[in-house]
Design an enzyme around this catalytic site. Structure first.
Site, mmCIF file in Angstrom:
data_model
loop_
_atom_site.group_PDB
_atom_site.id
_atom_site.type_symbol
_atom_site.label_atom_id
_atom_site.label_comp_id
_atom_site.label_asym_id
_atom_site.label_seq_id
_atom_site.Cartn_x
_atom_site.Cartn_y
_atom_site.Cartn_z
ATOM 1 N N CYS A 1 -3.680 -10.148 15.064
ATOM 2 C CA CYS A 1 -4.178 -9.564 16.015
ATOM 3 C C CYS A 1 -3.202 -9.931 17.545
ATOM 4 O O CYS A 1 -3.236 -9.069 18.626
ATOM 5 C CB CYS A 1 -5.538 -10.203 16.513
ATOM 6 S SG CYS A 1 -6.883 -9.456 15.422
ATOM 7 N N GLU B 1 -1.073 10.803 -2.517
ATOM 8 C CA GLU B 1 -2.409 10.610 -2.216
ATOM 9 C C GLU B 1 -3.437 10.527 -3.197
ATOM 10 O O GLU B 1 -4.395 9.714 -3.131
ATOM 11 C CB GLU B 1 -2.896 11.885 -1.204
ATOM 12 C CG GLU B 1 -2.002 11.769 0.034
ATOM 13 C CD GLU B 1 -2.342 10.603 0.976
ATOM 14 O OE1 GLU B 1 -3.269 9.910 0.830
ATOM 15 O OE2 GLU B 1 -1.252 10.115 1.699
#
Length: 359
Positions: free
Chosen positions: A200, A38
DNA sequence: AATTCGGGGTA
DNA sequence: TACCCAGAATT
């Protein structure tokens, strides 16, 4: 099924089929490896991080090893990744884990947030991925996804916009599979709901996406306001002895390239020559400071300014070796360069110096 | 709230 | 080129 559960459920179903399940920090998915990944992934793309992560965990496989490593070792492992404060904070945080948390990363969110380099989003990523605890993240991916899904106007770096996005992210948290849910959001943003040309028509949650329904996917999120980059110039000294060693200087612990090893630097050529005249008795036999050769300038772009470095090159110098390792100045052999943290453009210059082109 | 921290990928 | 990317710390 309410809309929130529906969102997480649909995202997780997509993740099971299309998500990334073989990233190096997922096997094994220990708190230390999740934490390290991270930190490395802050403002840095997955493809770039992977080789650095592999090298880092091989050299420093756990919190104890990291805590007891010299700072130069940590910075060398980080060299080229950028944002070196991340490495210094990671190192300091590991030492605090040894001193205060029994050598482990704390699971308590308050204690986690107190560690240097861990903010709200990184804490959420660690807590959810390492232990499955219910905490949200808000990285660049999630900001983009939620700004589109909820048609949030304004640049997400703006505090007011960011506050709104945090509230949305918290409200969408599912009751279980938190580790997968966190990974699913990042994979979704990185591979499907991308900044340019998002897919999309393949999106599992397009039915609830305000930007998609309004035909405004290309407009959201609102881009960062553009700003002209100022330009800075400086001269650097590339001093080489007869064996090809180069003189490096450890930079101060704050500012650009903090605590990294670089070339001695001055505001301009005159000040560079003054510096050399003043320092030369300690580092080399007297040299003819009137005859450096100018190498090809190094152009380097930062987030907030552009830097142009003019290297001045001397070779065949007689190094004086009473320069100690503890000093800020140090003669370094070519073989040693890999063991030090060196800014990427300086490393490039050292490995492949180019003479100035006539123009 | 605005600025400061690198480096690489990409359109 | 210009912008973006698994942001946080500082002022």
């Amino acid at each position: 099924m309410n809309a929130h559960a529906d969102y997480a459920t649909r995202l997780l179903a997509w993740f099971d089929v299309h998500g990334r399940h073989d990233l190096p920090w997922q096997h094994p998915r220990t708190p230390y490896r999740v934490w390290l990944s991270e930190i490395m992934l802050q403002q840095t793309q997955v493809r770039v991080v992977i080789p650095y992560f592999e090298r880092f965990v091989a050299a420093l496989p756990d919190v104890q090893a990291l805590a007891s490593a010299p700072q130069d070792t940590v910075l060398a492992l980080w060299s080229g990744l950028g944002y070196y404060a991340r490495a210094r904070n990671l190192h300091a945080a590991a030492q605090r884990c040894v001193d205060m948390h029994g050598g482990d990363l704390p699971r308590d969110p308050v204690a986690l947030l107190e560690l240097p380099g861990i903010g709200r989003s990184t804490a959420g990523a660690i807590l959810s991925q390492a232990w499955g605890d219910p905490f949200a993240i808000l990285d660049g991916n999630v900001k983009r996804v939620l700004a589109r899904r909820h048609a949030v106007e304004g640049w997400p770096g703006q505090p007011k916009v960011e506050t709104r996005l945090w509230a949305i992210a918290e409200g969408l948290l599912p009751a279980n599979r938190l580790a997968d849910y966190t990974q699913a959001q990042m994979d979704f943003g990185a591979t499907l709901c991308t900044r340019h040309n998002p897919a999309c028509l393949l999106c599992p949650v397009n039915a609830d996406c305000a930007a998609f329904l309004q035909g405004r996917v290309d407009e959201l999120p609102t881009p960062r306001p553009a700003k002209a980059l100022p330009e800075r110039e400086a001269s650097v000294l590339l001093l080489e002895d007869g064996q090809g060693r180069v003189l490096l200087e450890k930079r101060p612990p704050t500012g650009v390239w903090a605590s990294l090893w670089s070339l001695p630097q001055a505001a301009d050529e005159a000040q560079a020559l003054d510096w050399l005249a003043a320092q030369s008795p300690g580092i080399v036999d007297p040299v003819d400071v009137d005859s450096p050769s100018r190498l090809q300038p190094v152009q380097h772009g930062f987030t907030h300014f552009r830097l142009r470095l003019q290297p001045l090159h001397w070779s065949g110098l007689a190094a004086r070796h009473h320069v100690r390792d503890n000093d800020r100045l140090r003669w370094v052999a070519r073989d040693e360069l890999a063991t030090l943290g060196i800014p990427a453009p300086i490393r490039t210059l050292l490995l492949a110096p180019r003479v100035a082109q006539e123009d």
